[in-house]
Design a protein around this motif. Structure first.
Motif, PDB file in Angstrom:
ATOM      1  N   LEU A  52       0.838  -1.191   0.000  1.00 59.39           N
ATOM      2  CA  LEU A  52       0.000   0.000   0.000  1.00 59.39           C
ATOM      3  C   LEU A  52       0.879   1.248   0.000  1.00 59.39           C
ATOM      4  N   TYR A  53       0.291   2.354  -0.461  1.00 58.17           N
ATOM      5  CA  TYR A  53       1.010   3.628  -0.496  1.00 58.17           C
ATOM      6  C   TYR A  53       0.157   4.697   0.180  1.00 58.17           C
ATOM      7  N   MET A  54       0.746   5.425   1.101  1.00 57.00           N
ATOM      8  CA  MET A  54       0.059   6.535   1.738  1.00 57.00           C
ATOM      9  C   MET A  54       0.863   7.805   1.525  1.00 57.00           C
ATOM     10  N   ALA A  55       0.251   8.761   0.837  1.00 59.67           N
ATOM     11  CA  ALA A  55       0.962   9.986   0.477  1.00 59.67           C
ATOM     12  C   ALA A  55       0.412  11.187   1.225  1.00 59.67           C
ATOM     13  N   LEU A  56       1.089  12.319   1.032  1.00 58.89           N
ATOM     14  CA  LEU A  56       0.609  13.584   1.584  1.00 58.89           C
ATOM     15  C   LEU A  56      -0.225  14.353   0.584  1.00 58.89           C
ATOM     16  N   ARG A  57      -0.070  14.059  -0.669  1.00 63.60           N
ATOM     17  CA  ARG A  57      -0.877  14.724  -1.674  1.00 63.60           C
ATOM     18  C   ARG A  57      -1.650  13.667  -2.433  1.00 63.60           C
ATOM     19  N   LYS A  58      -2.756  14.071  -2.985  1.00 62.27           N
ATOM     20  CA  LYS A  58      -3.739  13.127  -3.500  1.00 62.27           C
ATOM     21  C   LYS A  58      -4.210  12.293  -2.327  1.00 62.27           C
ATOM     22  N   THR A  59      -3.519  11.184  -2.021  1.00 60.80           N
ATOM     23  CA  THR A  59      -3.849  10.564  -0.764  1.00 60.80           C
ATOM     24  C   THR A  59      -3.440  11.518   0.323  1.00 60.80           C
ATOM     25  N   GLY A  60      -2.631  12.495  -0.045  1.00 64.70           N
ATOM     26  CA  GLY A  60      -2.229  13.469   0.901  1.00 64.70           C
ATOM     27  C   GLY A  60      -3.151  14.606   0.925  1.00 64.70           C
ATOM     28  N   ALA A  61      -3.677  14.920  -0.218  1.00 67.59           N
ATOM     29  CA  ALA A  61      -4.869  15.689  -0.062  1.00 67.59           C
ATOM     30  C   ALA A  61      -5.742  14.785   0.735  1.00 67.59           C
ATOM     31  N   GLY A  62      -5.571  13.470   0.607  1.00 62.00           N
ATOM     32  CA  GLY A  62      -6.299  12.544   1.456  1.00 62.00           C
ATOM     33  C   GLY A  62      -6.008  12.759   2.912  1.00 62.00           C
ATOM     34  N   THR A  63      -4.758  12.701   3.296  1.00 64.76           N
ATOM     35  CA  THR A  63      -4.421  12.872   4.706  1.00 64.76           C
ATOM     36  C   THR A  63      -4.662  14.313   5.139  1.00 64.76           C
ATOM     37  N   ALA A  64      -4.220  15.267   4.343  1.00 57.68           N
ATOM     38  CA  ALA A  64      -4.416  16.673   4.704  1.00 57.68           C
ATOM     39  C   ALA A  64      -5.897  17.033   4.733  1.00 57.68           C
ATOM     40  N   ALA A  65      -6.639  16.594   3.708  1.00 60.16           N
ATOM     41  CA  ALA A  65      -8.051  16.955   3.637  1.00 60.16           C
ATOM     42  C   ALA A  65      -8.877  16.198   4.660  1.00 60.16           C
ATOM     43  N   SER A  66      -8.625  14.899   4.829  1.00 62.04           N
ATOM     44  CA  SER A  66      -9.461  14.116   5.737  1.00 62.04           C
ATOM     45  C   SER A  66      -9.182  14.438   7.196  1.00 62.04           C
ATOM     46  N   LYS A  67      -7.939  14.758   7.535  1.00 63.63           N
ATOM     47  CA  LYS A  67      -7.606  15.058   8.927  1.00 63.63           C
ATOM     48  C   LYS A  67      -7.779  16.534   9.262  1.00 63.63           C
ATOM     49  N   LEU A  68      -7.464  17.416   8.288  1.00 65.75           N
ATOM     50  CA  LEU A  68      -7.433  18.848   8.583  1.00 65.75           C
ATOM     51  C   LEU A  68      -8.435  19.663   7.771  1.00 65.75           C
ATOM     52  N   GLY A  69      -8.990  19.078   6.711  1.00 64.25           N
ATOM     53  CA  GLY A  69      -9.850  19.852   5.828  1.00 64.25           C
ATOM     54  C   GLY A  69      -9.086  20.943   5.111  1.00 64.25           C
ATOM     55  N   MET A  70      -7.810  20.687   4.799  1.00 57.74           N
ATOM     56  CA  MET A  70      -6.937  21.686   4.196  1.00 57.74           C
ATOM     57  C   MET A  70      -6.315  21.141   2.921  1.00 57.74           C
ATOM     58  N   PRO A  71      -5.868  22.027   2.007  1.00 59.06           N
ATOM     59  CA  PRO A  71      -5.223  21.576   0.773  1.00 59.06           C
ATOM     60  C   PRO A  71      -3.779  21.163   1.011  1.00 59.06           C
ATOM     61  N   ASP A  72      -3.176  20.547  -0.011  1.00 58.64           N
ATOM     62  CA  ASP A  72      -1.784  20.104   0.087  1.00 58.64           C
ATOM     63  C   ASP A  72      -0.851  21.268  -0.232  1.00 58.64           C
ATOM     64  N   LEU A  73      -0.568  22.082   0.775  1.00 65.47           N
ATOM     65  CA  LEU A  73       0.332  23.236   0.610  1.00 65.47           C
ATOM     66  C   LEU A  73       1.380  23.248   1.712  1.00 65.47           C
ATOM     67  N   GLY A  74       1.824  22.045   2.112  1.00 67.26           N
ATOM     68  CA  GLY A  74       2.854  21.959   3.130  1.00 67.26           C
ATOM     69  C   GLY A  74       2.354  22.227   4.532  1.00 67.26           C
ATOM     70  N   ILE A  75       1.040  22.068   4.761  1.00 69.23           N
ATOM     71  CA  ILE A  75       0.447  22.383   6.050  1.00 69.23           C
ATOM     72  C   ILE A  75       0.545  21.213   7.025  1.00 69.23           C
ATOM     73  N   ILE A  76       0.458  20.001   6.501  1.00 65.65           N
ATOM     74  CA  ILE A  76       0.415  18.821   7.353  1.00 65.65           C
ATOM     75  C   ILE A  76       1.763  18.606   8.049  1.00 65.65           C
ATOM     76  N   THR A  77       1.729  18.113   9.277  1.00 76.05           N
ATOM     77  CA  THR A  77       2.937  17.961  10.085  1.00 76.05           C
ATOM     78  C   THR A  77       3.335  16.494  10.202  1.00 76.05           C
ATOM     79  N   LEU A  78       4.523  16.270  10.778  1.00 76.48           N
ATOM     80  CA  LEU A  78       4.986  14.907  11.008  1.00 76.48           C
ATOM     81  C   LEU A  78       3.994  14.143  11.875  1.00 76.48           C
TER      82      LEU A  78
END
Length: 321
Positions: free
Chosen positions: A53-79
């Protein structure tokens, strides 16, 4: 006694990184990794029997960023945001390696090493680190800013040193993937130079983001050999669409589909929202009538939990679920 994972595979006691390395070492094979961004998307991919499996910050990271924070992939998500998600996904089935995006490493060399150690402790099999500035953006967007080569090499060197420290103290390991976003702004030669240097430093896999032709894709695989090369399959991106068989012929060893879960969920949720708003009702499908919500619970391991409770002597589900 050997056990089985949620995808029905026989349990392999080797650590996740060792299993991923075995996959990469298979001749004439391609590791295909669907992108997941939460527990449900991961469970579905596991149920379908994917080996990685692959988990990214964009696309799936828009996935992680959007699903956890409701924010776009602009370097907002943290470690901490990404680590919590990666740890949860990696824990769902220890027989299936998870590759996770590590962004820019989240800071200088000390922070990069901490990131690598944290991913190893979380059970992640592989990670990739890139050469954008920390306030970065999706690799298929324009206007990306890059760090200088020495800053990038310091990130990769710190990742390698962090891994070496974990190997010597805990036996932990992780596959390090060096990603460069320099192709668009600095050209092919500079991008290949960066990746070759990273492999020399100790990275295991090369990730050239955004190749624009089949010829360029094949050439990169040939010039970076024998290091495995990763292909990022982004629908509508700058890279030509190829099948897994075509990617294998071009020389790729890993192919990730970062958008597959997130974009499917995005479209389905949007369609359902419009339907409810416009009709003030929902359409119940034949599948929903037949299976109900228990089908979702089933994918998430409902019966496994019931059986575990019984084995432990619990009585919570004696009357069924």
């Amino acid at each position: 006694m050997a056990s089985t994972g949620t995808n029905g595979a026989r349990y392999n006691p080797k650590p996740a990184a060792a299993r991923l390395r075995e996959m990469l070492a298979r001749p004439d094979s391609l590791v295909a990794c669907p992108g997941v961004y939460d527990g449900l998307s991961a469970r579905i991919m596991l149920r379908e029997g994917f080996d990685c499996l692959y988990m990214a910050l964009r696309k799936t990271g828009a996935g992680t960023a959007a699903s956890k924070l409701g924010m776009p992939d602009l370097g907002i998500i943290t470690l901490n945001d990404i680590l919590e998600n990666a740890s949860m996904i990696a824990s769902l089935d220890r027989t299936v390696p998870v590759i996770a995006d590590a962004d820019t490493g989240y800071g200088g060399p000390i922070m990069v090493a901490r990131t690598v150690k944290s991913y190893i402790q979380a059970g992640v099999a592989g990670l990739h680190i890139e050469d954008q500035v920390q306030s970065k953006r999706c690799g298929h967007l324009a206007g990306k800013e890059l760090v200088d080569p020495e800053t990038y090499y310091a990130r990769i060197r710190a990742a390698v040193l962090g891994r070496e420290e974990m190997r010597s103290t805990t036996g932990g390991d992780i596959v390090i993937i060096a990603r460069t976003d320099s192709l668009q702004s600095l050209g092919y030669e500079e991008a290949l130079l960066r990746l070759k240097k990273c492999i020399e430093i100790g990275a295991d896999v090369a990730f050239l983001e955004g190749p624009t032709s089949l010829e360029q894709m094949k050439q990169a695989c040939q010039e970076l050999a024998p290091a495995p090369v990763l292909l990022n399959a982004v629908p509508g991106g700058v890279t030509p669409h190829v099948s897994q068989e075509e990617a294998k012929k071009l020389g790729y060893k890993i192919m990730i589909y970062p958008a597959i879960s997130f974009e499917a969920a995005y479209q389905a949720i949007w369609d359902s929202a419009k339907e409810l708003k416009q009709t003030k009702d929902i359409i119940i499908t034949e599948r929903q009538k037949k299976e109900g919500v228990k089908a979702v619970f089933g994918v998430c391991g409902l019966m496994d939990c019931v059986e575990f409770d019984k084995k432990a002597g619990g009585q919570s589900y004696n009357k069924g679920v």
